[in-house]
Motif scaffolding. Sequence first.
Motif, mmCIF file in Angstrom:
data_model
loop_
_atom_site.group_PDB
_atom_site.id
_atom_site.type_symbol
_atom_site.label_atom_id
_atom_site.label_comp_id
_atom_site.label_asym_id
_atom_site.label_seq_id
_atom_site.Cartn_x
_atom_site.Cartn_y
_atom_site.Cartn_z
ATOM 1 N N ILE A 32 13.048 -7.810 -8.316
ATOM 2 C CA ILE A 32 12.170 -8.265 -7.225
ATOM 3 C C ILE A 32 11.810 -7.093 -6.295
ATOM 4 O O ILE A 32 10.659 -6.911 -5.912
ATOM 5 C CB ILE A 32 12.842 -9.391 -6.399
ATOM 6 N N PHE A 33 12.803 -6.285 -5.970
ATOM 7 C CA PHE A 33 12.534 -5.170 -5.062
ATOM 8 C C PHE A 33 11.646 -4.103 -5.702
ATOM 9 O O PHE A 33 10.866 -3.450 -5.014
ATOM 10 C CB PHE A 33 13.839 -4.564 -4.534
ATOM 11 N N GLU A 34 11.781 -3.950 -7.012
ATOM 12 C CA GLU A 34 10.892 -2.999 -7.696
ATOM 13 C C GLU A 34 9.429 -3.447 -7.591
ATOM 14 O O GLU A 34 8.543 -2.648 -7.295
ATOM 15 C CB GLU A 34 11.286 -2.883 -9.174
ATOM 16 N N THR A 35 9.225 -4.737 -7.816
ATOM 17 C CA THR A 35 7.871 -5.290 -7.705
ATOM 18 C C THR A 35 7.343 -5.129 -6.288
ATOM 19 O O THR A 35 6.199 -4.739 -6.063
ATOM 20 C CB THR A 35 7.887 -6.805 -8.048
ATOM 21 N N LEU A 36 8.226 -5.427 -5.342
ATOM 22 C CA LEU A 36 7.846 -5.339 -3.935
ATOM 23 C C LEU A 36 7.419 -3.921 -3.567
ATOM 24 O O LEU A 36 6.403 -3.696 -2.901
ATOM 25 C CB LEU A 36 9.031 -5.782 -3.060
ATOM 26 N N LEU A 37 8.200 -2.964 -4.053
ATOM 27 C CA LEU A 37 7.926 -1.570 -3.734
ATOM 28 C C LEU A 37 6.582 -1.129 -4.288
ATOM 29 O O LEU A 37 5.826 -0.404 -3.639
ATOM 30 C CB LEU A 37 9.040 -0.695 -4.308
ATOM 31 N N LYS A 38 6.284 -1.595 -5.490
ATOM 32 C CA LYS A 38 4.998 -1.263 -6.097
ATOM 33 C C LYS A 38 3.859 -1.826 -5.259
ATOM 34 O O LYS A 38 2.856 -1.171 -5.010
ATOM 35 C CB LYS A 38 4.935 -1.834 -7.522
ATOM 36 N N LYS A 39 4.054 -3.058 -4.828
ATOM 37 C CA LYS A 39 3.045 -3.748 -4.026
ATOM 38 C C LYS A 39 2.777 -2.986 -2.713
ATOM 39 O O LYS A 39 1.633 -2.812 -2.312
ATOM 40 C CB LYS A 39 3.573 -5.142 -3.705
ATOM 41 N N VAL A 40 3.854 -2.519 -2.107
ATOM 42 C CA VAL A 40 3.738 -1.814 -0.830
ATOM 43 C C VAL A 40 2.969 -0.510 -0.997
ATOM 44 O O VAL A 40 2.229 -0.084 -0.112
ATOM 45 C CB VAL A 40 5.149 -1.541 -0.246
ATOM 46 N N GLN A 41 3.167 0.122 -2.171
ATOM 47 C CA GLN A 41 2.534 1.428 -2.381
ATOM 48 C C GLN A 41 1.077 1.333 -2.809
ATOM 49 O O GLN A 41 0.377 2.329 -2.823
ATOM 50 C CB GLN A 41 3.345 2.217 -3.418
ATOM 51 N N GLU A 42 0.655 0.110 -3.154
ATOM 52 C CA GLU A 42 -0.739 -0.062 -3.550
ATOM 53 C C GLU A 42 -1.660 0.284 -2.387
ATOM 54 O O GLU A 42 -1.366 -0.043 -1.247
ATOM 55 C CB GLU A 42 -0.994 -1.533 -3.947
ATOM 56 N N PRO A 43 -2.773 0.919 -2.669
ATOM 57 C CA PRO A 43 -3.704 1.196 -1.581
ATOM 58 C C PRO A 43 -4.262 -0.113 -1.035
ATOM 59 O O PRO A 43 -4.391 -1.097 -1.768
ATOM 60 C CB PRO A 43 -4.815 2.017 -2.249
ATOM 61 N N GLY A 44 -4.532 -0.123 0.225
ATOM 62 C CA GLY A 44 -5.074 -1.337 0.830
ATOM 63 C C GLY A 44 -3.992 -2.204 1.449
ATOM 64 O O GLY A 44 -4.283 -3.155 2.146
ATOM 65 N N ALA A 45 -2.733 -1.846 1.174
ATOM 66 C CA ALA A 45 -1.641 -2.598 1.798
ATOM 67 C C ALA A 45 -1.413 -2.051 3.205
ATOM 68 O O ALA A 45 -0.437 -1.385 3.478
ATOM 69 C CB ALA A 45 -0.385 -2.480 0.955
ATOM 70 N N ASP A 46 -2.373 -2.327 4.078
ATOM 71 C CA ASP A 46 -2.337 -1.745 5.412
ATOM 72 C C ASP A 46 -1.288 -2.390 6.307
ATOM 73 O O ASP A 46 -0.948 -3.539 6.145
ATOM 74 C CB ASP A 46 -3.704 -1.899 6.081
ATOM 75 N N SER A 47 -0.836 -1.623 7.249
ATOM 76 C CA SER A 47 0.090 -2.152 8.234
ATOM 77 C C SER A 47 -0.662 -3.118 9.147
ATOM 78 O O SER A 47 -1.814 -2.876 9.502
ATOM 79 C CB SER A 47 0.645 -0.990 9.054
ATOM 80 N N PRO A 48 -0.017 -4.243 9.525
ATOM 81 C CA PRO A 48 -0.688 -5.173 10.431
ATOM 82 C C PRO A 48 -0.865 -4.533 11.800
ATOM 83 O O PRO A 48 -1.555 -5.063 12.660
ATOM 84 C CB PRO A 48 0.289 -6.348 10.498
ATOM 85 N N PHE A 49 -0.251 -3.395 11.975
ATOM 86 C CA PHE A 49 -0.308 -2.726 13.263
ATOM 87 C C PHE A 49 -1.488 -1.768 13.373
ATOM 88 O O PHE A 49 -1.708 -1.158 14.397
ATOM 89 C CB PHE A 49 1.009 -2.003 13.533
ATOM 90 N N ALA A 50 -2.231 -1.650 12.292
ATOM 91 C CA ALA A 50 -3.367 -0.737 12.312
ATOM 92 C C ALA A 50 -4.390 -1.182 13.362
ATOM 93 O O ALA A 50 -5.112 -0.368 13.923
ATOM 94 C CB ALA A 50 -4.011 -0.677 10.942
ATOM 95 N N GLU A 51 -4.416 -2.489 13.633
ATOM 96 C CA GLU A 51 -5.458 -3.026 14.510
ATOM 97 C C GLU A 51 -5.027 -3.144 15.962
ATOM 98 O O GLU A 51 -5.839 -3.516 16.810
ATOM 99 C CB GLU A 51 -5.863 -4.402 14.000
ATOM 100 N N ILE A 52 -3.777 -2.886 16.244
ATOM 101 C CA ILE A 52 -3.358 -3.075 17.632
ATOM 102 C C ILE A 52 -3.960 -1.998 18.528
ATOM 103 O O ILE A 52 -4.285 -0.902 18.072
ATOM 104 C CB ILE A 52 -1.818 -3.096 17.807
ATOM 105 N N THR A 53 -4.106 -2.350 19.780
ATOM 106 C CA THR A 53 -4.718 -1.407 20.719
ATOM 107 C C THR A 53 -3.642 -0.815 21.621
ATOM 108 O O THR A 53 -2.519 -1.323 21.690
ATOM 109 C CB THR A 53 -5.730 -2.143 21.612
ATOM 110 N N ASP A 54 -4.014 0.235 22.323
ATOM 111 C CA ASP A 54 -3.093 0.823 23.295
ATOM 112 C C ASP A 54 -2.724 -0.214 24.351
ATOM 113 O O ASP A 54 -1.617 -0.232 24.877
ATOM 114 C CB ASP A 54 -3.736 2.041 23.965
#
Lengths: 197, 160
Positions: free
Chosen positions: B129-151
């Motif tokens: 399960i963790f191997e699959t998860l790690l692959k998923k995380v490394q896929e492009p487009g898996a952006d952090s939900p924090f990319a959109e937060i403002t100062d």
Amino acid sequence: MSFINYMAREINCKLVYYGPGLCGKTTNLQYIYERTNPEAKGKMISLATETERTLFFDFLPLSLGEIRGFKTRFHLYTVPGQVFYDASRKLILKGVDGVVFCADSQIERTEANLESVENLRTNLAEQGYSLDKLPYVVQYNKRDLPNVASVEELRQMINPTSVPDFEAVARTGVGVFDTLKAVAKLVLTELKKGGNG
Amino acid sequence: MVNPQMVMYEEEFNQIQTVVDRLVRDANAKVVFIVDKNGQLISAAGDIDNVDTTSLASLTAGNIAATGGMAKLLKENEFATQFHEGEKANIHIQLVGNRVILVVIFDSRSSLGLVRLRVKKASEELNHIFETLLKKVQEPGADSPFAEITDEDIDNLFND
């Protein structure tokens, strides 16, 4: 390395307080622990010797509130400051998201401060981190003592890259939360950039 | 980057939770939890209301880090398994895929043999399960939900 949990809708970050022996790292955490609402903090754990010197680490989990529906949690750690605990210090730095360097302002601790900040840089590099890229703040502690170096002198020696720095008296809490807030902000800003990892 | 960002999605979380829930039953355990190597609690099951899992998670990671340090000095890769025997409670600690730590707390209603056996099976499933998860995380487009937060969002967090 922060941990984003979509399921629990929370984000966990690791902050490490670094610095020479007896500079006040544990005192910083103790003050934060005493002054935080019970619902926002977990238990503080200190792995210390019988003479209350940090042996492995202190640990304090804190919740800071929510950002866009995500709970932000910070795990605060201190390292053992004494020189011979270097192997343990390296372990605590694993997965760090932000560092506070706590300097002892007393003139006679100048060398200890320099040695410790150099040690921080070396140990981070061993883990593949660069101190210049990591969210990092400096605290000049023990400002209430009579034999302290001036902030200008300390800044020149310990903080040549001019990261945010704060004067503090951790025993009474002066500067403690300012330091914490500053490093937490830098960590979140880094997350926003997506450069964290 | 030293390590890929640890991210947990709903799908993998549910799979992990299923394994952990089953391990509690199969091993007759009191508590089972999973921690990452930095001390972040990932999942827990069993009688968790009566234990401080956050503190245990941090101490377990510290323990594994210290043991890993000793292994390195002895030119071992890792000591993947640890067992601590108490008067009433026992702890079995297993490193899974050198990534996460599986902790089983049990008492006299179970035995080390049973725990070991069940942990072995669960470890294999978790590793997958963790191997699959790690692959998923490394896929492009898996952006952090924090990319959109403002100062401003960040500042608001610190307004007393």
